[in-house]
Design a protein around this motif. Structure first.
Motif, short mmCIF file in Angstrom:
data_model
loop_
_atom_site.label_atom_id
_atom_site.label_comp_id
_atom_site.label_asym_id
_atom_site.label_seq_id
_atom_site.Cartn_x
_atom_site.Cartn_y
_atom_site.Cartn_z
N ASN A 35 21.14 63.08 34.35
CA ASN A 35 19.93 63.14 35.16
C ASN A 35 18.88 64.06 34.54
O ASN A 35 17.77 64.16 35.05
N CYS A 36 19.21 64.72 33.45
CA CYS A 36 18.29 65.67 32.80
C CYS A 36 17.73 65.09 31.51
O CYS A 36 18.44 64.45 30.73
N TRP A 37 16.46 65.35 31.30
CA TRP A 37 15.73 64.86 30.14
C TRP A 37 14.90 65.99 29.56
O TRP A 37 14.43 66.85 30.30
N MET A 38 14.70 65.99 28.26
CA MET A 38 13.85 66.97 27.58
C MET A 38 12.69 66.23 26.91
O MET A 38 12.86 65.13 26.41
N VAL A 39 11.54 66.87 26.92
CA VAL A 39 10.39 66.32 26.21
C VAL A 39 9.71 67.48 25.48
O VAL A 39 9.60 68.58 26.03
N LYS A 40 9.31 67.21 24.25
CA LYS A 40 8.65 68.24 23.43
C LYS A 40 7.34 67.69 22.91
O LYS A 40 7.30 66.64 22.28
N TYR A 41 6.29 68.43 23.20
CA TYR A 41 4.96 68.14 22.68
C TYR A 41 4.55 69.36 21.85
O TYR A 41 5.13 70.44 22.00
#
Length: 90
Positions: A35-41
């Motif tokens: 249920n966990c997601w990571m996003v990197k900008y």
């Protein structure tokens, strides 16, 4: 698989569609906590959690002093509104 129209509330999206949407936006699913997601900008990083009633977002080290900024978005909001709110950054 095609996503429902972007003005559809997120609660009307099947889970595989939500996962596809997050993947298309560059998010990486945690293989141990699905249920966990990571996003990197370049200017910010965030952890997204698919909770029971909302999508929770934690912008990591985004506030003054390196503190996190937490926000949550009810699944009753449209996918386009949630996307605009989350991916505009902290």
């Amino acid at each position: 698989m095609t996503l429902p129209p972007s003005d559809t509330p997120l609660y009307n999206h099947p889970l595989p569609d939500i996962e596809q949407w997050l993947s298309e936006l560059g998010c990486q699913q945690d293989p141990e906590n699905l249920n966990c997601w990571m996003v990197k900008y370049p200017s910010w990083h965030a952890q997204l959690s698919l909770e029971f009633e909302e999508l929770a977002v934690c912008y990591l080290h985004a506030a003054e002093g390196g503190l996190n900024i937490n926000r949550s978005f009810k699944y009753s909001l449209s996918r386009k509104d949630i996307e605009a709110a989350i991916f505009s950054g902290p």
